[in-house]
Structures are given as structure tokens and as C-alpha cells.
Design a protein around this motif. Structure first.
Motif, PDB file in Angstrom:
ATOM      1  N   ARG A   1       0.852  -1.182   0.000  1.00 49.58           N
ATOM      2  CA  ARG A   1       0.000   0.000   0.000  1.00 49.58           C
ATOM      3  C   ARG A   1       0.894   1.241   0.000  1.00 49.58           C
ATOM      4  O   ARG A   1       1.799   1.350   0.822  1.00 49.58           O
ATOM      5  N   THR A   2       0.624   2.162  -0.919  1.00 51.23           N
ATOM      6  CA  THR A   2       1.498   3.324  -1.064  1.00 51.23           C
ATOM      7  C   THR A   2       0.680   4.601  -1.180  1.00 51.23           C
ATOM      8  O   THR A   2      -0.424   4.602  -1.743  1.00 51.23           O
TER       9      THR A   2
ATOM     10  N   LEU B   1      -2.175  19.507   3.767  1.00 56.46           N
ATOM     11  CA  LEU B   1      -1.172  18.467   3.994  1.00 56.46           C
ATOM     12  C   LEU B   1      -0.749  18.364   5.455  1.00 56.46           C
ATOM     13  O   LEU B   1       0.257  17.706   5.763  1.00 56.46           O
ATOM     14  N   ASP B   2      -1.497  18.995   6.349  1.00 61.22           N
ATOM     15  CA  ASP B   2      -1.145  18.840   7.766  1.00 61.22           C
ATOM     16  C   ASP B   2      -1.602  17.460   8.244  1.00 61.22           C
ATOM     17  O   ASP B   2      -2.356  16.769   7.559  1.00 61.22           O
ATOM     18  N   PRO B   3      -1.130  17.003   9.396  1.00 61.05           N
ATOM     19  CA  PRO B   3      -1.448  15.631   9.844  1.00 61.05           C
ATOM     20  C   PRO B   3      -2.940  15.335   9.893  1.00 61.05           C
ATOM     21  O   PRO B   3      -3.381  14.254   9.479  1.00 61.05           O
ATOM     22  N   HIS B   4      -3.741  16.283  10.412  1.00 57.41           N
ATOM     23  CA  HIS B   4      -5.172  16.044  10.551  1.00 57.41           C
ATOM     24  C   HIS B   4      -5.820  15.768   9.201  1.00 57.41           C
ATOM     25  O   HIS B   4      -6.592  14.810   9.044  1.00 57.41           O
ATOM     26  N   ASN B   5      -5.515  16.598   8.210  1.00 56.41           N
ATOM     27  CA  ASN B   5      -6.156  16.447   6.901  1.00 56.41           C
ATOM     28  C   ASN B   5      -5.629  15.243   6.140  1.00 56.41           C
ATOM     29  O   ASN B   5      -6.389  14.570   5.428  1.00 56.41           O
ATOM     30  N   LEU B   6      -4.341  14.951   6.267  1.00 59.09           N
ATOM     31  CA  LEU B   6      -3.814  13.761   5.601  1.00 59.09           C
ATOM     32  C   LEU B   6      -4.444  12.486   6.166  1.00 59.09           C
ATOM     33  O   LEU B   6      -4.768  11.555   5.424  1.00 59.09           O
TER      34      LEU B   6
ATOM     35  N   LEU C   1      -7.830  12.042   4.758  1.00 57.47           N
ATOM     36  CA  LEU C   1      -7.812  11.579   3.369  1.00 57.47           C
ATOM     37  C   LEU C   1      -7.365  10.129   3.246  1.00 57.47           C
ATOM     38  O   LEU C   1      -7.865   9.369   2.417  1.00 57.47           O
ATOM     39  N   VAL C   2      -6.387   9.745   4.085  1.00 59.25           N
ATOM     40  CA  VAL C   2      -5.797   8.401   3.996  1.00 59.25           C
ATOM     41  C   VAL C   2      -5.765   7.805   5.403  1.00 59.25           C
ATOM     42  O   VAL C   2      -4.749   7.880   6.103  1.00 59.25           O
ATOM     43  N   PRO C   3      -6.843   7.213   5.873  1.00 57.71           N
ATOM     44  CA  PRO C   3      -6.915   6.730   7.260  1.00 57.71           C
ATOM     45  C   PRO C   3      -5.852   5.686   7.594  1.00 57.71           C
ATOM     46  O   PRO C   3      -5.429   5.596   8.755  1.00 57.71           O
ATOM     47  N   ASP C   4      -5.414   4.878   6.620  1.00 56.92           N
ATOM     48  CA  ASP C   4      -4.422   3.838   6.900  1.00 56.92           C
ATOM     49  C   ASP C   4      -3.003   4.283   6.536  1.00 56.92           C
ATOM     50  O   ASP C   4      -2.147   3.475   6.218  1.00 56.92           O
ATOM     51  N   ILE C   5      -2.742   5.575   6.618  1.00 58.81           N
ATOM     52  CA  ILE C   5      -1.470   6.133   6.170  1.00 58.81           C
ATOM     53  C   ILE C   5      -0.273   5.521   6.903  1.00 58.81           C
ATOM     54  O   ILE C   5       0.811   5.370   6.335  1.00 58.81           O
ATOM     55  N   ALA C   6      -0.428   5.158   8.160  1.00 55.52           N
ATOM     56  CA  ALA C   6       0.691   4.612   8.936  1.00 55.52           C
ATOM     57  C   ALA C   6       1.171   3.280   8.380  1.00 55.52           C
ATOM     58  O   ALA C   6       2.310   2.861   8.664  1.00 55.52           O
TER      59      ALA C   6
ATOM     60  N   LEU D   1       2.222  11.078  12.036  1.00 50.18           N
ATOM     61  CA  LEU D   1       1.157  10.082  11.940  1.00 50.18           C
ATOM     62  C   LEU D   1       1.679   8.660  12.060  1.00 50.18           C
ATOM     63  O   LEU D   1       0.930   7.706  11.849  1.00 50.18           O
ATOM     64  N   GLY D   2       2.949   8.519  12.385  1.00 51.31           N
ATOM     65  CA  GLY D   2       3.491   7.198  12.676  1.00 51.31           C
ATOM     66  C   GLY D   2       4.160   6.485  11.524  1.00 51.31           C
ATOM     67  O   GLY D   2       4.509   5.299  11.649  1.00 51.31           O
ATOM     68  N   VAL D   3       4.373   7.156  10.400  1.00 48.19           N
ATOM     69  CA  VAL D   3       5.069   6.518   9.286  1.00 48.19           C
ATOM     70  C   VAL D   3       6.570   6.502   9.597  1.00 48.19           C
ATOM     71  O   VAL D   3       7.149   7.551   9.866  1.00 48.19           O
ATOM     72  N   PRO D   4       7.220   5.337   9.590  1.00 44.76           N
ATOM     73  CA  PRO D   4       8.656   5.291   9.897  1.00 44.76           C
ATOM     74  C   PRO D   4       9.489   5.958   8.812  1.00 44.76           C
ATOM     75  O   PRO D   4       9.067   6.033   7.647  1.00 44.76           O
ATOM     76  N   ARG D   5      10.671   6.440   9.192  1.00 43.22           N
ATOM     77  CA  ARG D   5      11.542   7.113   8.222  1.00 43.22           C
ATOM     78  C   ARG D   5      11.874   6.211   7.039  1.00 43.22           C
ATOM     79  O   ARG D   5      12.027   6.676   5.903  1.00 43.22           O
ATOM     80  N   SER D   6      12.032   4.920   7.295  1.00 46.76           N
ATOM     81  CA  SER D   6      12.404   3.990   6.227  1.00 46.76           C
ATOM     82  C   SER D   6      11.321   3.864   5.169  1.00 46.76           C
ATOM     83  O   SER D   6      11.571   3.379   4.063  1.00 46.76           O
ATOM     84  N   ALA D   7      10.086   4.299   5.493  1.00 46.56           N
ATOM     85  CA  ALA D   7       8.971   4.201   4.552  1.00 46.56           C
ATOM     86  C   ALA D   7       8.680   5.529   3.861  1.00 46.56           C
ATOM     87  O   ALA D   7       7.687   5.649   3.140  1.00 46.56           O
ATOM     88  N   ILE D   8       9.524   6.542   4.071  1.00 45.86           N
ATOM     89  CA  ILE D   8       9.340   7.856   3.445  1.00 45.86           C
ATOM     90  C   ILE D   8      10.427   8.027   2.391  1.00 45.86           C
ATOM     91  O   ILE D   8      11.623   7.893   2.673  1.00 45.86           O
TER      92      ILE D   8
END
Length: 462
Positions: free
Chosen positions: A343-344, A411-416, A419-424, A447-454
Motif C-alpha cells: 500500500r502506497t 497536507l497537515d497531519p489532521h487532513n492527511l 484523506l488516507v486513514p491507513d497512512i501509517a 502520523l506514525g510513518v517510519p523514516r524507512s517508509a518515506i
């Protein structure tokens, strides 16, 4: 224009085999690059130590002179390394990525300039102490009695000018074309200083083997540059016979340049990569610019989408069909292989929509669950939106409007998260202006996305 390849199959397990294999390969390659870089520096240090007599450190003048010689040797080695890093050598580019190589090149440039100044200063001060001379008379004396030193002084001056042109403020003021011409003069500086190294370097004067090895280092560097930056692009250009087919306006100062040729599958290009494009016509001939692929090339067609951010990119809108084109690459690791998850989330702004669009195409082909968030100041700035919104294989979210007019940051955390509830659980790829990238990285980290996934990549070569 074609829409994205349709594919309904979805994978939801995090960490596909393909992604894991790719990620397992890159750290080993990067370690190999670091080993080459550090091993070369260590070899220079050992060479200096072995060729420096023990008596050199018995006096302050001798110690400073020896340290100056070390600074000069390291500077010369790092100059060769600098050239290799941006020499399109596949080993370096595939292991590290062009954007990171350019960053290393810039950092080494600062180091080289500091080492050159240190070399000059220590040689003058150390020589003055040994000869019991003031600094200015000692400098004039060194020029008078050492062969090729005057040409080395001129070369040093060129190094300083090149170094200053790479400063952040200078890069903002200078056009890419002017910056490129200034940087070409570094080859003159290398030529002028190399003769001084061989003719007057303490470690080379009476050491034919050392002299041969040092000359070999420069010859190997020149051969790599000639091979990967000149010969291979010329051969590839002759085989592919690329020409401009059409230039299509995309809105908000952006155009897509369609190129037609043959055998383009040999490029083995992937979505998200970029190529160095040289249009063989007046105003474009002398420089190659990095432009992202906005579609995965077919066997006979290739497309780049360009924003009018400078003289060269703005002039692409006036290219005539039939113009010959040389292409180097592809380069970059902003690709589907970097994704750990099936998922991307792809976030684009400005000219970043080009690589995001081709990356989305590649991810869809691989069966990923893809969400594309497209940010623009106006609706007219949503280039390529018809291709993305017309696909059933991904979810496309357009976010036009300036923050001042909207009253919030989309593009702030709340709005992202809205838009994408499973973003983490998603890999996040972002491409666009520096401010947009910074905002997205901060938001997804919150929002909890690890650096390795950015994942993001800079295209500038200046």
C-alpha cells in the motif's frame, strides 16, 4: 494520452518479496561505496606516511610543511573522487542514487577547497620557518624556484571560484547554464595543478613507481568520465535516434515533451526515475538537464514533463518537432523497488507530478494499492490530472488552492489522516518543491510513518 495500466488485483500484506529483496541489496552496495571512498583516503594517508622522513617532524617548519603535503595529496584524491561520483558510473549510481551522489559531491567540494587553502597556507608558513623568511617573500620565493607552481596558483584560483559558485546563495542567483560553464573550468584547474604535483611533489620527484600510480589514478578517472559521460551517451543516441515528436502544454507553465525513437526498452527505465536530456538545437546544445519520466517508456516513445522553472526549461515549450535529442540514464532510486508495503501514498506538487505519475503507473502494474494526492495552487496547475483521475486502479485526490485562501493546510497531519486513514501502514513517496516535501515528511512522521517508509529525491545537479 494513455491512462494508467488497469489492474484490479490488490496486495495487502506489508513487505512484498520484491521490496524486501531490493532493500536487502542496497545497504551492501552502499557499504561497498563507503569502503572504496575510505579505503582510498587511507591509502593516501599510508602513502604520505611512508614517504615522509622521520626528521620532518623535528622542527615546526618541517612538521607544518609535511602536514601541508598531506592536505595537498588528500585534496588531489578527493578531486578525482568528486568527478567519479558525478561521472554516471553505474556502480555508484545504482548503489547510492544520483541525488545522494550530488550531495556528496557538494560536500566534498567544500572539503577540497578547504584542503587546498590549508595546503597553500601550511606550505608557505612551514617554508617561511625553514628558510627564516616572512610569509610574502617566502611565497614569491616558492613560485620562483618550484616548477609549474605559478600554473598551480592559477588552478587554485579557479578551484576557489568554482567552490564559491556552489555556495547556496550563488546557486540561487546563477542560472544553471552559467553555473555549468563555471564548473567546466574545474578541468582546467585540475590540468594546471596536476603538473605541479608530479614535478614538485616531495613524494613523487624521486619515486617513479609512486608517480606512475598517481598518474594512473588520474588516467583512470579521465577514462571513466570519457566512457560514461561521452562515449556511451553518443553510442546510445546513435542507436535510439531520438527526436522530439510533439510538445504538449499541460497548464500552469508545464509542458510534456514526447520523444520518439527505437529500442527504448534498452533503457530499462522505471517509474519515478529521471534522465539527462540534451536537445541538439541552439539554446540547448551545451547543457544536459535532469527531467523526470512522466510515463514508463515504450519501445519507441518516451515522455518528460517539464515545468518552466528556468531559461532552459521554459524554452522547451518552443522546441520544434524533429529536433534530435541525446538522453543519458535513467537515474534515480525514487522507484517502486523502494516500497516495503503493498500500500502506497504518493504526494505530488508542481513539477513533481511527472515522476509521481510514472511511479504510480509502475506501482499499479505491480498490484499495489495506490493513493495519489496532488497539490497545486490552482486547478489549472493540476497537470496530468486527467490521466490519474481516469484510472480505476488507484485513488486520485486533487487538492487545489492556496493555504491563505483555503484557511488551512491540506497536507497537515489532521487532513492527511482524514484523506488516507491507513497512512501509517503505507510507504510514502513525495516529490515537489522543497517546502512541500518538508511539510509532508513532518506530517507523516507525526502520523506514525517510519523514516524507512518515506521516500523523496532531489533532481538538481547544481
Amino acid at each position: 494520452m494513455s491512462t494508467l495500466t488497469e489492474r484490479r488485483t490488490r496486495q495487502t500484506a506489508r513487505g512484498t518479496v520484491t521490496a524486501t529483496t531490493a532493500h536487502g541489496r542496497w545497504p551492501q552496495a552502499r557499504l561497498a561505496v563507503h569502503a572504496v571512498v575510505l579505503g582510498g583516503a587511507a591509502a593516501v594517508l599510508v602513502f604520505w606516511w611512508a614517504g615522509t622522513p622521520a626528521s620532518a617532524g623535528s622542527t615546526p617548519g618541517g612538521a607544518l610543511t609535511s602536514a601541508g603535503e598531506l592536505a595537498g595529496l588528500l585534496a588531489a584524491y578527493l578531486v578525482c573522487l568528486q568527478l567519479l561520483l558525478i561521472g554516471r558510473v553505474p556502480f555508484f549510481e545504482r548503489a547510492v542514487g544520483m541525488d545522494r551522489l550530488v550531495g556528496w559531491h557538494r560536500s566534498l567540494g567544500t572539503t577540497v577547497v578547504l584542503l587546498v587553502l590549508t595546503h597553500v597556507g601550511l606550505m608557505i608558513v612551514g617554508g617561511g620557518l625553514l628558510d627564516h623568511e616572512a610569509l610574502w617573500p617566502e611565497a614569491l620565493s616558492l613560485i620562483a624556484r618550484q616548477p609549474k607552481l605559478l600554473s598551480a596558483v592559477v588552478g587554485t584560483g579557479i578551484f576557489l571560484v568554482v567552490g564559491l559558485s556552489s555556495a547556496r546563495l550563488a546557486r540561487r542567483v546563477l542560472s544553471y547554464e552559467v553555473w555549468f560553464v563555471i564548473h567546466l573550468s574545474v578541468y582546467v584547474a585540475i590540468f594546471l595543478t596536476f603538473g605541479h604535483q608530479i614535478a614538485a611533489g616531495t613524494h613523487f620527484v624521486d619515486a617513479p613507481v609512486a608517480r606512475a600510480v598517481w598518474i594512473g589514478l588520474y588516467v583512470a578517472t579521465a577514462s571513466a568520465l570519457l566512457t560514461w559521460r561521452v562515449l556511451i551517451p553518443l553510442v546510445a543516441g546513435r542507436q535510439m535516434m531520438l527526436r522530439v515528436e510533439q510538445v504538449v502544454p499541460e497548464g500552469a507553465g508545464m509542458v510534456s515533451v514526447w520523444l520518439r525513437g527505437s529500442g527504448l526498452e534498452r533503457l530499462e527505465a522505471r517509474g519515478g526515475q529521471f534522465v539527462l536530456v540534451r536537445f541538439l538545437t541552439m539554446g540547448h546544445l551545451w547543457t544536459a538537464h535532469p527531467y523526470s519520466l512522466s510515463m514508463i517508456p515504450t519501445s519507441d516513445r518516451l515522455r518528460v514533463t517539464v515545468a518552466a522553472l528556468g531559461d532552459h526549461s521554459a524554452a522547451t515549450a518552443r522546441l520544434r518537432p524533429g529536433t534530435r535529442v541525446l538522453v543519458e540514464g535513467p537515474f534515480g532510486r525514487f522507484t517502486a523497488e523502494q516500497a516495503w508495503s503493498a500500500r502506497t501514498l504518493l504526494v505530488a506538487g508542481g513539477a513533481g507530478i511527472g515522476p509521481i505519475r510514472s511511479l504510480a503507473e509502475d506501482l499499479v502494474r505491480r498490484g499495489h494499492d495506490v493513493v495519489v494526492v496532488h497539490r497545486a495552487h490552482t486547478s489549472e496547475g493540476l497537470a496530468l490530472s486527467r490521466e490519474l483521475s481516469g484510472s480505476l486502479s488507484l485513488r486520485y485526490v486533487a487538492l487545489p488552492g492556496r493555504r491563505a485562501d483555503l484557511g488551512y493546510d491540506p497536507l497537515d497531519p489532521h487532513n492527511l489522516l482524514r484523506l488516507v486513514p491507513d497512512i501509517a501502514d503505507r510507504d510514502v513517496f513525495v516529490c515537489g518543491p522543497e517546502g512541500l516535501i518538508s511539510t509532508v515528511v513532518r506530517s507523516v512522521r507525526a502520523l506514525g510513518v517510519p523514516r524507512s517508509a518515506i521516500h523523496h529525491e532531489e533532481l538538481s545537479l547544481s
